[in-house]
Design an enzyme around this catalytic site. Structure first.
Site, PDB file in Angstrom:
ATOM      1  N   MET A  41      48.436  -1.108  63.865  1.00 52.25           N
ATOM      2  CA  MET A  41      48.966  -2.247  63.488  1.00 52.25           C
ATOM      3  C   MET A  41      48.831  -3.683  64.120  1.00 52.25           C
ATOM      4  O   MET A  41      49.164  -3.418  65.343  1.00 52.25           O
ATOM      5  CB  MET A  41      50.580  -1.960  63.283  1.00 52.25           C
ATOM      6  CG  MET A  41      51.459  -3.194  62.967  1.00 52.25           C
ATOM      7  SD  MET A  41      53.188  -2.488  62.591  1.00 52.25           S
ATOM      8  CE  MET A  41      53.931  -2.517  64.332  1.00 52.25           C
ATOM      9  N   HIS A 289      53.380   2.852  74.567  1.00 50.78           N
ATOM     10  CA  HIS A 289      52.195   3.174  73.496  1.00 50.78           C
ATOM     11  C   HIS A 289      50.730   2.626  73.519  1.00 50.78           C
ATOM     12  O   HIS A 289      50.787   1.557  73.840  1.00 50.78           O
ATOM     13  CB  HIS A 289      53.030   2.366  72.386  1.00 50.78           C
ATOM     14  CG  HIS A 289      52.432   2.612  70.584  1.00 50.78           C
ATOM     15  ND1 HIS A 289      52.303   3.890  70.495  1.00 50.78           N
ATOM     16  CD2 HIS A 289      51.886   1.993  69.877  1.00 50.78           C
ATOM     17  CE1 HIS A 289      51.876   3.823  69.151  1.00 50.78           C
ATOM     18  NE2 HIS A 289      51.779   2.606  68.945  1.00 50.78           N
TER      19      HIS A 289
END
Ligand SMILES: *[C@@H]1O[C@H](CO)[C@@H](O)[C@H](O)[C@H]1NC(C)=O
Ligand SMILES: *[C@@H]1O[C@H](CO)[C@@H](O)[C@H](O)[C@H]1NC(C)=O
Ligand SMILES: *[C@@H]1O[C@H](CO)[C@@H](O)[C@H](O)[C@H]1NC(C)=O
Length: 306
Positions: A41, A289
């Protein structure tokens, strides 16, 4: 319009690189299996500080490899925007066409998806068996979706706020499903029936709307399905989704691993058979992440690409 959120990979960029590449294979050795990468994303195919680094890391360790980093759209800006706003089913079929047309991939390829790119490439494996995917590596992918968006990678805050508001206002309305990528893998465990009936992407690839037998057959054609989970992930909620686990249906506290889900016990996707055969690989890495070192990548991921 989309502000870049790919700064997360800077950490990788700043790490000292490990020793040089091995000597070139002698002439006549079979060409390495090509690699297809799908970014996450807010990222794009060709950003020099994210997928660009990954491509270089792979090329350094596997000389002569063909690496295709997928660009969804005509430009890098469009690619970033599409990671938020282009229907995932459209993206997956576009990618299937790109792969089918690429002469270098026809003997098979490995695939590596970052974050949402992980579940998108799984959809490619399930829906488009030709050319064949050999190994699938999901790096921080959300195979049971997400229920929360604590923050976007790289703190792209206004887009993130907009997405969060839209998801809360009605992730399962038709118009939102068709236009907001993150809604298409939004998984509300409290309203599981609404999710099943209205999720146009995740509920479909996870066999929750109806069971498509070819999804199981195609996924089982993989040699290995590798899932990387980030132990200190502050972006994916819940983190267990990176290993295909999720909240037990009906509540949002208790989390169950893949092995306790109906998808697994009823073996609707072949994951149980693959697990028993040692073809599911669960890797855990300390860090937030998508944060890992080149050394970790070389030791843990490169062997699946050779
Ligand atoms: C099952 O998936 C395949 C591959 O995407 C598709 O062609 C087929 O139409 C699907 N079957 C049903 C019943 O939806
Ligand atoms: C979901 O679909 C089923 C079957 O069409 C229907 O019986 C049920 O009422 C639906 N539930 C919701 C919450 O939409
Ligand atoms: C990351 O998470 C693991 C497992 O929960 C924990 O043991 C470790 O201390 C955490 N590391 C950092 C840097 O927070």
């Amino acid at each position: 319009m989309a502000s870049p959120c790919w700064l997360w990979l800077l950490a990788v960029a700043l790490l000292p690189s490990s020793c040089g590449a091995p000597a070139l294979e002698h002439l006549g050795a079979p060409a390495p299996v090509p690699l297809v990468i799908w970014h996450g994303m807010g990222d794009s195919c060709c950003n020099p500080i994210s997928m660009g680094i990954i491509k270089k890391m792979v090329e350094k360790k596997i000389p002569g490899i063909y690496v295709l980093s997928l660009e969804i759209g005509k430009t890098m800006v469009e690619d970033v925007e599409n990671s938020f706003f282009l229907n995932v089913n459209t993206q997956v079929s576009t990618v299937c066409q790109i792969l089918a047309k690429d002469p270098k991939l026809q003997q098979g390829y490995n695939a590596m998806g970052f974050s949402q790119g992980g579940q998108f490439l799984r959809a490619v494996a399930q829906r488009c068996p030709s050319p064949p995917m050999v190994n699938l590596i999901s790096v921080g992918g959300q195979h049971q979706g997400v229920y929360g968006l604590p923050r976007c990678p790289g703190e792209s805050s206004h887009i993130c706020d907009f997405i969060r508001k839209t998801l809360n206002a009605g992730a399962y309305s038709k118009v939102v499903q068709e236009r907001l990528v993150q809604a298409e893998y939004w998984h509300d465990p409290i309203k599981e029936d609404v999710y099943r009936n209205h999720s146009i992407f995740l509920a479909d690839i996870n066999q929750e709307r109806y069971v498509n037998v070819s999804y199981k057959k195609n996924l089982m054609a993989l040699k290995k399905f590798v899932m990387v989970k980030f132990l200190n992930d502050s972006v994916v909620d819940p983190v267990e989704s990176e290993w295909f686990g999720f909240y037990r249906s009906g509540q949002a506290k208790e989390i169950i691993p893949l092995q306790k889900t109906a998808l697994y016990t009823q073996d609707l996707l072949g994951l149980k058979q693959m697990d028993k055969a040692g073809r599911l690989v669960f890797l855990a890495v300390e860090g937030d992440h998508l944060q890992f070192s080149e050394e970790w990548f070389n030791v843990n991921i490169i062997p699946f690409l050779k």
